[in-house]
Design an enzyme around this catalytic site. Structure first.
Site, short mmCIF file in Angstrom:
data_model
loop_
_atom_site.label_atom_id
_atom_site.label_comp_id
_atom_site.label_asym_id
_atom_site.label_seq_id
_atom_site.Cartn_x
_atom_site.Cartn_y
_atom_site.Cartn_z
N GLY A 132 41.49 24.07 66.35
CA GLY A 132 41.07 25.38 65.80
C GLY A 132 42.18 26.41 65.89
O GLY A 132 42.39 27.19 64.98
N HIS A 172 31.07 38.39 32.41
CA HIS A 172 30.72 39.81 32.49
C HIS A 172 29.32 39.93 33.09
O HIS A 172 28.44 39.14 32.73
CB HIS A 172 30.74 40.42 31.09
CG HIS A 172 30.36 41.87 31.08
ND1 HIS A 172 31.22 42.84 31.53
CD2 HIS A 172 29.22 42.50 30.69
CE1 HIS A 172 30.63 44.03 31.41
NE2 HIS A 172 29.42 43.85 30.91
#
Ligand code: NAD
Length: 475
Positions: free
Chosen positions: A43, A448
């Site tokens: 990590g 859109h």
């Protein structure tokens, strides 16, 4: 000597997004791989005390800010009650989920994850000290160093004060101080300053340069700076901390510089976020031919190979920009080079994102860089005031700009400030990497109403044909 000994084709030192990505790729390509890190699971800083916990807290900050913002639209919530212990536990859970997941991914790929601290015995051998037991001697055909970076510190600050934080301590969320001074108005200072301000701290920033986020194009920073002027108590530019003294009720600070207040001020906590330093002081590195530059970065070539042919270096310790995604991609190149492929790390665009509110993101050429290099470019901007989608979320404080080569009409760089800029920049990265022209962005049908339309409309501005933005033609 009764040391445990073993061997592997590739050993990766450091389990961050550079190291684990390299280790997993090497395993996917059929190599035997060991990945070494001091943590229980892979990590690195990004997952344990960087990108991931900070983004979890920034999400909480966004929700808090939006709940207040909603009053503009006729929705009023009771003031939020913040259970700091529960918030901390949630953030820790996010980290655990992903570090645990990486541990599983390592196992599934038969990557041998070794929890321990590695030093070099020679160019092909690691000595790994584990918590208890004998150190292990690991013979390696190749070693990839991915040891990352650590926060830079400032001299003259009281040592061992619990009130002086770096990014690691701030992300532990020890408390919500009533007053907080952020030293350094860069990525970390502004992201964590945003978190603590939303949680209720009165945040002040001191930045030694004339503007926040030095190096970032000013027009991208302006919308953020305007908002932060309202949310932070003070932003002191061209100013430094001259002295800090710990007292019973906090840290007494004396400032020097242009915006220095005449009187000293007392803060409950100070966050020092003045940059990061590469972790290149790896014990035993001096027994190899690996070279380190004046700033402490390990010197590498285009394949991320060091002066020692068996040793590669990737990520923060290999140089700027210190960004997780750059580290991962360097890791892939190093592994392919080890496999004998002709890979080389030469991206046209490495995206950078500041996860403030609004976010700032950019890739490829910047105006600052073009100016420095005296390059002729055409810059077009599409202000979010003209974006219907931005208006629906009541966030017109944004801008999308394209840097275009006037001769070839190629997109050389993209900069975006606004909500979700960090998600939107990937289209810009693809455009730059694929050598897209302004016409390509203009002709690509964008859905859109979305914020991503601003990229298309910025390209329309280049041709003097933006549907939602009228600019009188120059006579
Ligand atoms: P930074 O380089 O972004 O900012 C440090 C700031 O501190 C600069 O603005 C600098 O001018 C200022 N400064 C330095 N000394 C000072 C002093 N004595 N007094 C006042 N100001 C001073 O560094 P950072 O914010 O610490 O972050 C370190 C690195 O971590 C970044 O460069 C970045 O690569 C990485 N990072 C990335 C992200 C992200 O991708 N969103 C987030 C956090 C960190």
């Amino acid at each position: 000597m009764n040391k445990e000994s073993s061997s592997t084709q590739v050993a990766v030192v450091g389990g961050g997004p550079g190291g684990y990505a390299a280790a997993f790729r090497a395993a996917d390509m059929g190599m035997t791989v060991a990945l070494i890190d001091v943590e229980v699971n892979p990590g690195g800083i990004c997952l344990y005390r960087g990108c991931i916990p900070s983004k979890a807290l920034l999400h909480a900050a966004y929700v808090l800010n939006e709940s207040r913002h909603a009053a503009n639209w006729g929705i009023t919530f009771a003031p939020p009650k913040i259970d700091i212990d529960k918030l901390r536990a949630w953030k820790d859970g996010v980290v655990r989920k992903h570090t645990g997941g990486l541990g599983q991914l390592a196992k599934s790929r038969s990557v041998r994850y070794i929890q321990g601290y590695a030093s070099l015995t020679d160019a092909r051998t690691l000595r790994i000290e584990k918590n208890g037991g004998e150190p292990e001697r690991l013979s390696c055909e190749h070693i990839i160093l991915a040891t990352g970076s650590r926060p830079a510190t400032l001299p003259g600050f009281p040592k061992d004060s619990k009130r002086i934080w770096d990014s690691t301590s701030a992300l532990e969320l020890p408390s919500v101080p009533k007053t907080m001074l952020v030293v350094g108005g860069g990525y970390i200072g502004l992201e964590l300053g945003t978190v603590y301000a939303a949680l209720g701290s009165e945040v002040s920033v001191v930045e030694m340069m004339p503007g926040l986020l030095p190096g970032v194009d000013r027009d991208l920073v302006t919308p953020l700076a305007k908002r932060l002027e309202k949310t932070f108590r003070a932003i002191m530019l061209n100013t430094k901390v001259a002295a800090v003294k710990e007292e019973n009720n906090g840290l007494r600070v004396k400032f020097e510089g242009e915006a220095a207040p005449a009187e000293e001020r007392v803060y409950e906590a100070i966050l020092v976020s003045v940059g990061r330093k590469p972790n290149s002081a790896i014990p035993g590195l001096d027994k190899t031919r690996v070279e380190i530059d004046a700033r402490g970065f390990i010197k590498v070539d285009g394949q991320r190979r060091t002066a020692e042919p068996t040793i590669f270096t990737i990520g923060d310790v290999a140089g700027e920009p210190m960004l997780a995604h750059k580290a991962s991609h360097e890791g892939f190149v190093a592994v392919e080079a080890i496999a004998g492929h002709k890979a080389v790390f030469e991206p046209q665009a490495i995206p950078a994102v500041v996860f403030t509110d609004p976010e700032i993101a950019w890739c490829g050429l910047t105006e600052t860089q073009a100016e420095k290099e005296n390059r002729t470019i055409k810059t077009v901007r599409y202000p979010w005031a003209a974006s219907g989608r931005a208006t629906t979320i009541d966030r017109n404080d944004g801008v999308t700009k394209l840097l275009i080569d006037p001769a070839t009409e190629r997109i050389l760089g993209v900069g975006i400030t606004g909500v979700n800029a960090g998600e939107m920049i990937s289209e810009g990265v693809l455009a730059v990497e694929m050598a897209a022209k302004a016409a390509d962005l203009k002709l690509t049908i964008h859905p859109h109403p979305t914020l991503s339309e601003t990229v298309m409309e910025a390209a329309e501005v280049f041709f003097g044909q933006s549907t939602h933005l009228y600019r009188p033609k120059k006579k």
